[in-house]
Design a protein around this motif. Structure first.
Motif, mmCIF file in Angstrom:
data_model
loop_
_atom_site.group_PDB
_atom_site.id
_atom_site.type_symbol
_atom_site.label_atom_id
_atom_site.label_comp_id
_atom_site.label_asym_id
_atom_site.label_seq_id
_atom_site.Cartn_x
_atom_site.Cartn_y
_atom_site.Cartn_z
ATOM 1 N N SER A 106 0.616 -1.247 0.037
ATOM 2 C CA SER A 106 -0.008 0.100 0.090
ATOM 3 C C SER A 106 0.686 1.291 -0.143
ATOM 4 N N LEU A 107 1.951 1.270 -0.893
ATOM 5 C CA LEU A 107 2.890 2.441 -0.851
ATOM 6 C C LEU A 107 2.500 3.240 -1.905
ATOM 7 N N ALA A 108 2.725 4.505 -2.061
ATOM 8 C CA ALA A 108 2.425 5.515 -3.209
ATOM 9 C C ALA A 108 3.413 5.295 -4.239
ATOM 10 N N GLY A 109 3.098 5.531 -5.681
ATOM 11 C CA GLY A 109 4.003 5.160 -6.504
ATOM 12 C C GLY A 109 4.958 6.562 -6.797
ATOM 13 N N LYS A 110 6.217 6.232 -7.224
ATOM 14 C CA LYS A 110 7.126 7.278 -7.268
ATOM 15 C C LYS A 110 7.346 8.202 -6.257
ATOM 16 N N THR A 111 7.601 7.583 -4.999
ATOM 17 C CA THR A 111 7.635 8.289 -3.839
ATOM 18 C C THR A 111 8.881 7.653 -2.985
ATOM 19 N N THR A 112 9.561 8.560 -2.308
ATOM 20 C CA THR A 112 10.794 8.218 -1.693
ATOM 21 C C THR A 112 10.452 8.022 -0.287
ATOM 22 N N TYR A 113 10.744 7.012 0.374
ATOM 23 C CA TYR A 113 10.348 6.563 1.948
ATOM 24 C C TYR A 113 11.901 6.452 2.683
ATOM 25 N N ARG A 114 11.593 6.866 3.728
ATOM 26 C CA ARG A 114 12.783 6.700 4.981
ATOM 27 C C ARG A 114 12.259 5.623 5.611
ATOM 28 N N VAL A 115 13.307 4.813 5.914
ATOM 29 C CA VAL A 115 13.015 3.396 6.760
ATOM 30 C C VAL A 115 13.901 3.450 7.951
ATOM 31 N N THR A 116 13.568 3.097 9.210
ATOM 32 C CA THR A 116 14.410 2.842 10.235
ATOM 33 C C THR A 116 13.738 1.713 11.008
ATOM 34 N N MET A 117 14.871 0.895 11.665
ATOM 35 C CA MET A 117 14.434 -0.620 12.080
ATOM 36 C C MET A 117 14.911 -0.531 13.576
ATOM 37 N N THR A 118 14.103 -0.904 14.505
ATOM 38 C CA THR A 118 14.637 -1.093 15.711
ATOM 39 C C THR A 118 14.601 -2.410 16.271
ATOM 40 N N ALA A 119 15.614 -2.773 16.995
ATOM 41 C CA ALA A 119 15.839 -4.279 17.540
ATOM 42 C C ALA A 119 15.303 -4.092 19.099
ATOM 43 N N ASN A 120 14.217 -4.858 19.653
ATOM 44 C CA ASN A 120 13.842 -4.616 20.885
ATOM 45 C C ASN A 120 14.082 -6.066 21.809
ATOM 46 N N THR A 121 14.644 -5.719 22.909
ATOM 47 C CA THR A 121 14.528 -6.750 23.899
ATOM 48 C C THR A 121 13.397 -6.264 24.911
ATOM 49 N N GLU A 122 13.398 -7.205 26.148
ATOM 50 C CA GLU A 122 12.566 -6.738 27.174
ATOM 51 C C GLU A 122 12.925 -5.635 27.893
ATOM 52 N N LYS A 123 14.089 -5.126 27.644
ATOM 53 C CA LYS A 123 14.631 -3.961 28.566
ATOM 54 C C LYS A 123 14.418 -2.491 27.710
ATOM 55 N N GLY A 124 14.244 -2.661 26.396
ATOM 56 C CA GLY A 124 14.010 -1.544 25.492
ATOM 57 C C GLY A 124 14.382 -1.725 23.961
ATOM 58 N N GLY A 125 14.450 -0.879 23.168
ATOM 59 C CA GLY A 125 14.952 -1.073 21.708
ATOM 60 C C GLY A 125 16.220 -0.063 21.547
#
Length: 883
Positions: A577-596
């Motif tokens: 469900s993304l928009a065509g011809k659009t630039t996206y920024r992506v950030t990924m977070t690794a989570n444990t039981e104490k935080g991410g």
């Protein structure tokens, strides 16, 4: 201005000098008072009027004002007793300045201080409490007390000692101290002495209660001096010390002896009953062999006084004995290239508490059944052997200078072709008090247990630490350097009698935390409305805990951000469900039981078209275009004649016409070959209209004798082709009679014809005809061009030569002689032949046997089965109209 400044300086100096003089004319009482905190201070200022008169400044008490430091006291606190006495009453506080002055204003402007005092604010001393004394080694006597509330102002404390009916010596404590020390012989032993403390300051005096001691009963001896500590037997240490009070000849002392191992922080004490009698040595027994001990001692007067401080610590090492414990023994079996051999690494731990001495080496004995395969002496803690698939028994002992340890036995199981795997060992791991504990249910069939662990590795074959536990144990903590936030893979092995083992593994952390870094996201594939993201897991050493899930946050360059959660085991995810011809920024977070922890930011740009979308548009369009072209080709093939008629009609080739043979403009073969179109592109052939009446004026003989090549041969005919006879295309009629009748009643149509000298490349000149019924203009006849005619005959032209637009005088002489008279039926053919049309080049053929009526030249009946050909009509350079 300078004079004014000088006057001001002189004035200030005069006032200062007067102030110094005025100070002897006033006085304040009381002088330097001490004021109890929370009470009022009243001060009086006395004026010496005689002194003031001498200074020439008589003042009264009502002119005085009071100040504390630089703060003016309000007049409401003043009291004027008489002209010479003024008083002030106020409550001093600790925050006030401690100076009080009496002043007036000289000459009504300048403040002059008459007199000043300093005051103090505090509390009277309280009664000292808890007076106690102690005599250090009968050399000094120190008494301490509690002074109570802080008096704030300076207070003096003094210690008094009283013997019966008289006071001996006293001690004054230094400022701020709550103790006082008397040195021998300023105090007496074996005599009851009373002690009291007195406190005194400007606001009052207080004394403590009396306490009474015999100083010998409050003596605190110095600690004994340890002379030597020596190992006399195995597990035995002898300690010798020296009395700390030999000068006083105090022999009634008891001692307290304590000891501990060097690696321990807990002390053990010798029972007091063993040391009550006066002595100067003691023997410690039942100590661990070859162990370093730390020893300390103190003393106390029997039934009186205080314990001394502990003496300086001394160390000693007990003697060696044979090792009392077998070393912990384990093995690691590795495969070799040979199917019949196994590489076995034997490993063991150095003895610690059970070594009982310095371990000199280890004895390794390998048995296969009752047979001794090999015996080795090793100084290291590992040894490698090669064994077959049989079962082996390995015995290990450690030895020192006093003997060998008990044996440690290890069974190496045989290799079986069909092995039934025993069920996995079940256990649990937990952390407690900073240690990692392993808990399991002991089995009666197990000979012992081995716990293996390695850090930051998920491989069972990692470099492992291990420890061995006895068979009756069901819980143990890992005796290694276990750290928080570090991944540990733990394996528990239960040893069976046949050497086989049951094992199980668990992953754990002593303590979990937030990951050190997050995963880096890459774009695997990208479409118009979707993108597939891939990432590598966070390195195990950087996770600092179990990853519970990953959080992906993505947002367009303009728009809200979206967050989704994926499983910890996933390594890729597809965003939809993304928009065509659009630039996206992506950030990924690794989570444990104490935080991410967020990883580095990345981005991708979606496509403008989906994969195959362009092909879905272009391919049908191309196919449709090709089908359209194909249909056009089919239609062209089927309607070729009709299309050719409108686009490329059949045009006769004028170069093959016979009219070129009699044209006066045809150049001689001997003339220079120049471009045939230099003089002009057209040769006009004009057709005039002849009425019916005019036709009647001509006879058959005239028509027969008419020379079509000469000008004015017939009055009714004119030619636009260099004076040639008018070539009138006959009008076709349905019948001869109809044509004659029509010719008699109406005027005939005379066609105008034009020979085109230009046209398409390589195309011969063409004729053009006109259906106009207008008569020719006079200028079109050009009669003057043919007045002079040369008798010389021109060479017959070739079919490839062309006509010119006009004639010159030279051209007139080249006109050929008149043709001989021809029968009427051949007249039309001759005229067309002169025009350049023959039977072989689309010329008009007359019907055999048909007579041509000279009175009706405009009408010719052409057979229906022959092609009807007309002269080309009005063709211009570069184009033509269809026939």
């Amino acid at each position: 201005m300078r004079r004014l400044a000088v006057l001001c300086v002189l004035w200030s100096v005069a006032i200062a000098a007067d102030g110094l003089s005025f100070q002897s004319c006033a006085n304040i009482t009381p002088q330097s008072p001490a004021v109890k905190l929370g009470t009022n201070l009243t001060a009086f200022c006395f004026l010496d009027q005689d002194c003031l008169q001498e200074l020439g400044h008589p003042i009264t008490a009502s002119e005085l004002f009071w100040m504390v430091g630089k703060t003016l006291i309000p007049e409401s606190h003043y009291t004027v007793i008489n002209d010479s006495v003024s008083s002030v009453t106020f409550e001093p506080t600790l925050s006030m300045h401690n100076s009080l002055t009496c002043s007036f204003k000289a000459y009504g402007q300048t403040e002059v201080t008459l007199h000043g005092i300093y005051f103090s604010v505090g509390n009277p001393p309280e009664k000292p409490e808890n007076l106690s004394c102690i005599c250090d080694d009968a050399k000094s006597l120190t008494c301490t007390w509690e002074p109570g509330r802080d008096p704030i102002i300076p207070t003096k404390y003094s210690l008094h000692q009283y013997w019966p009916e008289r006071e001996k010596e006293k001690c004054e404590a230094e400022a701020g101290n709550n103790f006082c020390t008397l040195y021998y012989p300023n105090f007496m032993l074996y005599i009851n002495t009373a002690f009291m403390v007195e406190a005194e300051n400007d606001l009052g005096r207080a004394t403590s209660d009396y306490v009474q001691y015999d100083v010998i009963n409050i003596v605190k001896p110095d600690p004994p001096d340890i002379v030597s500590v020596s190992a006399v037997l195995q597990g035995v240490l002898r300690i010798e010390w020296k009395n700390s009070m030999p000068n006083l000849q105090i022999k009634d002392l008891k001692y307290n002896l304590r000891y501990r191992t060097k690696d321990s922080s807990e002390w053990s004490e010798v029972p007091g009953n063993d040391l009550e009698n006066t002595r100067d040595s003691f023997t410690l027994q039942e100590l661990q062999p070859y162990t370093t001990y730390v020893i300390s001692i103190r003393c106390h007067l029997i039934n009186r006084g205080f314990w001394s401080e502990w003496s300086k610590e001394h160390t000693a090492v007990t003697l060696e004995t044979a090792p009392s414990r077998a070393p912990e023994f384990w093995r690691k079996i590795r495969k070799t290239d040979s199917e019949e051999k196994r590489a076995i690494q034997l490993v063991w731990k150095e003895l610690q508490s059970g070594a009982n001495g310095e371990i000199l080496g280890y004895n390794v004995t390998v048995k296969r059944g009752p047979e001794v395969v090999g015996s080795y002496t090793v100084t290291d803690t590992t040894y490698n052997i090669t064994a077959s698939k049989d079962s082996y028994e390995v015995v290990l002992t450690a030895y020192n200078s006093q003997g060998s340890s008990p044996p440690s036995t290890l069974i190496i199981p045989p290799v079986k072709d069909k092995v039934v795997q025993p069920p996995a060992m079940k256990f649990k791991v937990f952390s407690q008090d900073g240690q990692l504990w392993v808990d399991w249910t002991p089995s009666s069939r197990a000979l012992g247990y081995v716990i293996e662990w390695c850090s930051n590795s998920q491989s069972v074959d990692c470099s492992r630490e291990w420890q061995r536990e006895p068979s009756n144990t069901g819980r143990a903590f890992l005796r290694g350097d276990i750290k928080p936030f570090v991944y540990y893979l733990i394996r528990l092995n239960a040893l069976q009698k046949d050497g086989q083992e049951r094992s199980g593994t668990l992953e754990t952390y002593l303590e979990q935390g937030v990951p050190e870094l997050g995963p880096k996201v890459d774009t695997k594939a990208c479409g118009k409305t979707w993108a597939t993201l891939v990432w590598d897991p966070v390195p195990l050493s950087k996770q600092r805990g179990f990853i519970t899930n990953y959080t992906i946050k993505y947002e367009a360059s303009s728009g809200p951000s979206k967050v989704i959660t994926v499983n910890a085991t996933d390594r890729e995810h597809t965003l939809t469900s993304l928009a065509g011809k659009t630039t996206y920024r992506v950030t990924m977070t690794a989570n444990t039981e104490k935080g991410g922890k967020d990883g580095p930011q990345s981005g991708f740009t979606t496509s403008e078209f989906e994969k195959g979308e362009i092909e879905a548009i272009v391919v049908p369009s191309c196919i449709g275009f090709l089908l359209f072209i194909l249909v056009l080709c089919v239609l062209f093939c089927n309607k070729k004649e009709q299309i050719k008629k409108h686009i490329w009609p059949n045009v006769p080739d004028p170069s093959k016409s016979n009219i070129a043979q009699w044209s006066p403009q045809t150049p001689s073969r001997h003339e220079s070959k120049r471009h045939p179109f230099q003089d002009g592109p057209f040769t006009d052939v004009s057709v005039v209209e002849i009425t019916a009446d005019e036709k009647k004026s001509y006879s058959d003989s005239d028509l027969k004798s008419m020379d079509p090549t000469k000008k004015n041969t017939s009055a009714g005919l004119s030619s636009g082709i260099g004076g040639s006879s008018c070539l009138s295309s006959p009008q076709h009629s349905v019948s001869d009679s109809d044509g004659i009748s029509s010719a008699q009643n109406t005027s005939s149509t005379v066609q105008y014809s034009t020979v085109i000298m230009g046209g398409y490349q390589g195309q011969t000149p063409m004729f053009s005809r006109s259906e106009s019924t207008q008569p020719l203009l006079v200028s079109e006849e050009r009669p003057d061009e043919l007045q002079q005619v040369s008798e010389e005959e021109a060479d017959p032209p070739t079919p490839s030569q062309y006509f010119k637009q006009s004639f010159t005088t030279e051209d007139v002489g080249k006109i050929p002689d008149p043709l001989p008279a021809a029968p009427a039926q051949d007249l039309s053919a001759q005229i067309l032949h002169l025009a350049g049309f023959s039977h072989g080049h689309d010329s008009l053929d007359s019907t055999a046997g048909q007579d041509l009526n000279p009175d009706s030249l405009s009408q010719v009946d052409v057979p229906s089965d022959e092609q009807k050909t007309y002269l080309p009509q009005n063709v211009r350079q570069g184009g033509y109209l269809p026939q």
